[in-house]
Scaffold this motif. Structure first.
Motif, PDB file in Angstrom:
ATOM      1  N   MET A   1       0.821  -1.203   0.000  1.00 53.16           N
ATOM      2  CA  MET A   1       0.000   0.000   0.000  1.00 53.16           C
ATOM      3  C   MET A   1       0.862   1.264   0.000  1.00 53.16           C
ATOM      4  O   MET A   1       0.571   2.238  -0.695  1.00 53.16           O
ATOM      5  N   GLN A   2       1.943   1.228   0.761  1.00 57.43           N
ATOM      6  CA  GLN A   2       2.852   2.379   0.780  1.00 57.43           C
ATOM      7  C   GLN A   2       3.504   2.588  -0.581  1.00 57.43           C
ATOM      8  O   GLN A   2       3.668   3.733  -1.026  1.00 57.43           O
ATOM      9  N   SER A   3       3.862   1.494  -1.253  1.00 57.66           N
ATOM     10  CA  SER A   3       4.479   1.590  -2.578  1.00 57.66           C
ATOM     11  C   SER A   3       3.506   2.157  -3.598  1.00 57.66           C
ATOM     12  O   SER A   3       3.895   2.912  -4.502  1.00 57.66           O
ATOM     13  N   THR A   4       2.233   1.820  -3.455  1.00 57.92           N
ATOM     14  CA  THR A   4       1.218   2.346  -4.367  1.00 57.92           C
ATOM     15  C   THR A   4       0.999   3.835  -4.127  1.00 57.92           C
ATOM     16  O   THR A   4       0.893   4.626  -5.068  1.00 57.92           O
ATOM     17  N   MET A   5       0.934   4.212  -2.871  1.00 59.94           N
ATOM     18  CA  MET A   5       0.735   5.624  -2.541  1.00 59.94           C
ATOM     19  C   MET A   5       1.896   6.488  -3.004  1.00 59.94           C
ATOM     20  O   MET A   5       1.706   7.636  -3.404  1.00 59.94           O
ATOM     21  N   SER A   6       3.105   5.936  -2.958  1.00 62.70           N
ATOM     22  CA  SER A   6       4.289   6.717  -3.350  1.00 62.70           C
ATOM     23  C   SER A   6       4.593   6.627  -4.839  1.00 62.70           C
ATOM     24  O   SER A   6       5.513   7.280  -5.321  1.00 62.70           O
ATOM     25  N   GLY A   7       3.821   5.813  -5.575  1.00 64.71           N
ATOM     26  CA  GLY A   7       4.011   5.709  -7.013  1.00 64.71           C
ATOM     27  C   GLY A   7       5.084   4.731  -7.447  1.00 64.71           C
ATOM     28  O   GLY A   7       5.436   4.663  -8.628  1.00 64.71           O
ATOM     29  N   ILE A   8       5.601   3.942  -6.507  1.00 65.57           N
ATOM     30  CA  ILE A   8       6.614   2.942  -6.852  1.00 65.57           C
ATOM     31  C   ILE A   8       6.005   1.818  -7.678  1.00 65.57           C
ATOM     32  O   ILE A   8       6.654   1.235  -8.547  1.00 65.57           O
ATOM     33  N   CYS A   9       4.748   1.483  -7.401  1.00 66.61           N
ATOM     34  CA  CYS A   9       4.075   0.436  -8.169  1.00 66.61           C
ATOM     35  C   CYS A   9       2.735   0.954  -8.682  1.00 66.61           C
ATOM     36  O   CYS A   9       2.214   1.964  -8.196  1.00 66.61           O
ATOM     37  N   ASP A  10       2.191   0.242  -9.661  1.00 65.11           N
ATOM     38  CA  ASP A  10       0.902   0.620 -10.253  1.00 65.11           C
ATOM     39  C   ASP A  10      -0.268   0.024  -9.497  1.00 65.11           C
ATOM     40  O   ASP A  10      -1.335   0.642  -9.385  1.00 65.11           O
ATOM     41  N   ILE A  11      -0.076  -1.201  -8.999  1.00 62.54           N
ATOM     42  CA  ILE A  11      -1.134  -1.920  -8.289  1.00 62.54           C
ATOM     43  C   ILE A  11      -0.543  -2.509  -7.017  1.00 62.54           C
ATOM     44  O   ILE A  11       0.489  -3.180  -7.054  1.00 62.54           O
ATOM     45  N   GLY A  12      -1.182  -2.247  -5.890  1.00 66.70           N
ATOM     46  CA  GLY A  12      -0.735  -2.828  -4.625  1.00 66.70           C
ATOM     47  C   GLY A  12      -1.589  -4.023  -4.246  1.00 66.70           C
ATOM     48  O   GLY A  12      -2.767  -4.108  -4.612  1.00 66.70           O
TER      49      GLY A  12
ATOM     50  N   LYS B   1      -6.526   0.262   5.603  1.00 61.78           N
ATOM     51  CA  LYS B   1      -6.647   1.160   6.744  1.00 61.78           C
ATOM     52  C   LYS B   1      -7.205   2.500   6.276  1.00 61.78           C
ATOM     53  O   LYS B   1      -7.145   2.837   5.098  1.00 61.78           O
ATOM     54  N   ASP B   2      -7.736   3.282   7.228  1.00 55.61           N
ATOM     55  CA  ASP B   2      -8.313   4.585   6.888  1.00 55.61           C
ATOM     56  C   ASP B   2      -7.298   5.484   6.187  1.00 55.61           C
ATOM     57  O   ASP B   2      -7.632   6.198   5.234  1.00 55.61           O
ATOM     58  N   SER B   3      -6.045   5.446   6.653  1.00 60.92           N
ATOM     59  CA  SER B   3      -5.007   6.287   6.050  1.00 60.92           C
ATOM     60  C   SER B   3      -4.722   5.868   4.611  1.00 60.92           C
ATOM     61  O   SER B   3      -4.372   6.710   3.770  1.00 60.92           O
ATOM     62  N   GLU B   4      -4.894   4.591   4.311  1.00 65.36           N
ATOM     63  CA  GLU B   4      -4.680   4.094   2.953  1.00 65.36           C
ATOM     64  C   GLU B   4      -5.876   4.421   2.064  1.00 65.36           C
ATOM     65  O   GLU B   4      -5.720   4.798   0.895  1.00 65.36           O
ATOM     66  N   LEU B   5      -7.060   4.302   2.642  1.00 63.70           N
ATOM     67  CA  LEU B   5      -8.280   4.597   1.884  1.00 63.70           C
ATOM     68  C   LEU B   5      -8.367   6.069   1.488  1.00 63.70           C
ATOM     69  O   LEU B   5      -9.035   6.418   0.514  1.00 63.70           O
ATOM     70  N   ALA B   6      -7.677   6.923   2.233  1.00 65.42           N
ATOM     71  CA  ALA B   6      -7.688   8.344   1.916  1.00 65.42           C
ATOM     72  C   ALA B   6      -6.984   8.634   0.590  1.00 65.42           C
ATOM     73  O   ALA B   6      -7.265   9.654  -0.054  1.00 65.42           O
ATOM     74  N   GLU B   7      -6.080   7.712   0.168  1.00 64.44           N
ATOM     75  CA  GLU B   7      -5.315   7.937  -1.058  1.00 64.44           C
ATOM     76  C   GLU B   7      -5.536   6.881  -2.138  1.00 64.44           C
ATOM     77  O   GLU B   7      -5.258   7.132  -3.311  1.00 64.44           O
ATOM     78  N   LEU B   8      -6.039   5.727  -1.749  1.00 63.35           N
ATOM     79  CA  LEU B   8      -6.118   4.603  -2.673  1.00 63.35           C
ATOM     80  C   LEU B   8      -7.552   4.131  -2.900  1.00 63.35           C
ATOM     81  O   LEU B   8      -8.427   4.331  -2.058  1.00 63.35           O
ATOM     82  N   THR B   9      -7.747   3.473  -4.044  1.00 59.35           N
ATOM     83  CA  THR B   9      -9.029   2.850  -4.359  1.00 59.35           C
ATOM     84  C   THR B   9      -8.865   1.334  -4.290  1.00 59.35           C
ATOM     85  O   THR B   9      -8.125   0.745  -5.094  1.00 59.35           O
TER      86      THR B   9
END
Length: 299
Positions: free
Chosen positions: A231-242, A249-257
């Motif tokens: 999830m961290q790699s997806t949020m930072s743009g390191i990967c396309d799909i996590g 988590k709520d913090s992940e849902l704030a940035e990811l689908t």
């Protein structure tokens, strides 16, 4: 004299062995068995996953190993004596090598080198997860940030199609849509990186193989770590799909689908020589919180 003493000792050992084997009237002869009574295995070797693992996160929640403190904060009470394995296959290897071990893994990763226990009398099977009788289960999620690239979206469409969901079912996981439409992709060019959970990775590799057979114009790289890293790699743009083997988590849902691609059970596993076949949820909790430390105390 020393030679005589050595011969005498050897003769004495041989006589004892022969006496034990002859089993005169009234004597009992032990019969070897394929499995050892769990009560005779001594101290329990507890195998757990690393922090950040989606399997660990789901496990501690489902079995109550994680509890809220007085301030409402979630606390993981996994015993400090637990041996930590950073991948699913490492858990399997450690349990297969130790008669006294217990661990937990993705049901879809189960193989015949270890034994899956019934939990509360219910077999750990995909069918029982699907019908709800085996409740120790969690979702397999993938997640993206923003609008996926054309090839990433096409791969996701394949995963959720009838073709992709058939692969989910064929590999002992539970599909999320039994009535999905047949894949009808556009075979776009491009490379995507998929990263995260070691529990989701084996399924993702099967999906990758099947997709690339249909779309040779694509390149897919899979990086295996854990759910949180994915999830961290997806949020930072390191990967396309996590990949995550838990709810986001709520913090992940704030940035990811997030997208649920399958459902998976968590299997409790022991060494094949352990005679135990069934374990209660409460006993699992007590083992993993350090209340029960010896197999003799496992009912």
């Amino acid at each position: 004299m020393k030679k005589f003493a050595t011969i005498a000792v050897a003769f004495g050992l041989l006589s004892a062995i022969l006496a034990g084997c002859s089993g005169g009237s009234g004597s009992a002869t032990a019969t070897p068995t394929a499995t050892e009574s769990s009560q005779s295995l001594g101290e329990i070797t507890v195998i757990s996953r690393e922090e950040g693992s989606g399997t660990r996160g789901a496990f501690i929640e489902l079995f109550g190993v994680e509890e809220k403190d007085a301030n409402g904060n979630k606390v993981d009470h996994t015993t400090e004596e637990a041996l930590i394995a950073n991948k699913t296959d490492v858990v399997i290897t450690q349990v297969a090598a130790s008669k006294s071990a217990i661990g937990y893994i993705s049901l879809g990763s189960l193989n015949d080198t270890v034994k899956a226990l019934k939990v509360d009398g219910v077999d750990a099977t995909a069918e029982n997860v699907s019908n709800g009788t085996y409740s120790i289960a969690r979702p397999f999620n993938i997640a993206t940030k923003g609008t996926p690239s054309e090839v990433a979206q096409d791969f996701i469409d394949f995963i959720l199609s009838a073709d992709g969901q058939r692969i989910v079912s064929d590999n002992n996981y539970i599909p999320v849509d039994a009535n999905a439409a047949t894949y009808a992709g556009t075979k776009p060019n491009g490379k995507i990186v998929v990263a995260g959970s070691s529990s989701v990775s084996p399924l993702m590799e099967k999906l990758q193989e099947a997709y690339l057979a249909l779309n040779p114009n694509a390149t897919i790289e899979i990086q295996t770590s854990d759910s949180t890293t994915g999830m961290q790699s997806t949020m930072s743009g390191i990967c396309d799909i996590g990949m995550a083997s838990r709810e986001l988590k709520d913090s992940e849902l704030a940035e990811l689908t997030p997208i649920v691609i399958a459902k998976d059970g968590i299997a409790m596993i022991v060494n094949k020589e352990n005679s135990l076949d069934n374990i209660s949820s409460e006993t699992v909790k007590e083992i993993y919180t350090g209340v029960i430390t010896d197999w003799a105390d496992v009912a």
